[in-house]
Design a protein around this motif. Structure first.
Motif, short mmCIF file in Angstrom:
data_model
loop_
_atom_site.label_atom_id
_atom_site.label_comp_id
_atom_site.label_asym_id
_atom_site.label_seq_id
_atom_site.Cartn_x
_atom_site.Cartn_y
_atom_site.Cartn_z
N ASN A 1 0.83 -1.19 0.00
CA ASN A 1 0.00 0.00 0.00
C ASN A 1 0.87 1.25 0.00
O ASN A 1 1.62 1.49 0.94
N GLY B 1 -3.61 1.82 -2.81
CA GLY B 1 -3.32 3.21 -2.46
C GLY B 1 -4.58 4.03 -2.48
O GLY B 1 -5.65 3.55 -2.87
N ALA C 1 -5.29 0.72 -6.55
CA ALA C 1 -5.11 2.15 -6.32
C ALA C 1 -5.83 2.95 -7.41
O ALA C 1 -5.64 2.68 -8.60
#
Length: 290
Positions: free
Chosen positions: A66, A91, A121
């Motif tokens: 992450n 993310g 993300a």
């Protein structure tokens, strides 16, 4: 934090990327996770990837890496470097700046090596997202997009050197939004790319598409994929899956053979098929809306 290789930037120390909360970092070097079964999160406020910057996933057991806020300022990469394990890159927002390239790679080492990479993300910006198996070592696997990419207007390119890798659209907003002006190569599927649509996708008129040899669009049952941009394909393409593919653009450079193996093909522009030869398989449906 990440274990770093060849780190010389002043932002790093002691061979480790031990990020401090509230601090903005940048690097043009390779960051490599430890070889263990844990998931890792970048603790800094943000990470900016300069030319040569990359993150190599080496965790086992399908961990998650992450990086909450990341900016791609040049050509950088995130890679699954662990054989026969899946990985997830997560993310809050990753921005690919204009002129920059983010490579998402799975680098298989052998014919029996299976590597999967999932990108959750959300993406923004107007640079290029390049999804690739990175080499020609004939491994197998999939690269899956699951993030909310409505803020990403850049180009999407997919490679398949080995011939055994799929690109999977697996989120309601995973397909990128329309560029502000027409781009002929806003989507490029290179040789033998198989794009699997687990969700609907609406590709706008400004997102031109280029298909190389052997491209397959696999649309799952109940899903609708609408392509509004012009398609350039000297050798056509193949459509599989029980879902619906709608062609809404004028595609004079679509030639060769288009084969609909299953599901529905909707033609919503009189020039949607260009000069391609269309073959409909048994129990398929052709819908004309021109």
């Amino acid at each position: 934090s990440f274990t770093g290789l060849s780190l010389s930037s002043s932002a790093w120390s002691n061979g480790r990327a031990d990020a401090v909360a509230g601090v903005n970092y940048e690097t043009g070097h390779l960051l490599r996770t430890p070889l263990d079964g844990q998931s890792y999160a970048f603790a800094g406020e943000s990470l900016k990837m300069l030319a040569g910057g990359s993150i190599l996933y080496k965790m086992t057991y399908g961990g998650t890496l992450n990086v909450p806020l990341m900016t791609i300022a040049s050509e950088a990469a995130v890679s699954n470097g662990q054989g026969n394990y899946p990985c997830t890159f997560a993310g809050n927002l990753w921005t690919i700046e204009s002129g920059a390239v983010l490579k998402c790679k799975i680098d298989a080492d052998s014919y029996t090596d299976t590597r999967n990479l999932t990108l959750t993300a959300p993406l923004a910006g107007s640079g290029k997202l390049l999804l690739t198996d990175g080499n020609a070592k004939h491994g197998q696997g999939a690269i899956t997009g699951k993030g909310e990419n409505g803020g990403f207007k850049g180009a999407l390119e997919v490679d398949n050197y080995s011939g055994n890798v799929e690109f999977i659209v697996d989120g309601p907003v995973a397909w990128p939004s329309d560029p502000d002006v027409f781009q002929a190569d806003a989507v490029r599927f290179n040789n033998r790319v198989k794009a699997v649509f687990n969700y609907d996708a609406n590709s706008g008129a400004n997102r031109g598409l280029t298909f190389a040899n052997g491209v397959v669009l696999d649309i799952l049952p109940g899903r609708n994929v609408s392509l509004g941009g012009a398609i350039v394909a000297a050798n056509g393409f193949r459509k599989t899956g029980e879902g619906t593919l709608s062609l809404r653009g004028d595609s004079p450079q679509l030639t060769g053979a288009v084969f609909v193996e299953s599901g529905t093909l909707q033609l919503a522009h009189k020039g949607a098929m260009g000069t391609a030869h269309l073959t409909m398989g048994t129990q398929t449906t052709l819908s004309l809306d021109v």
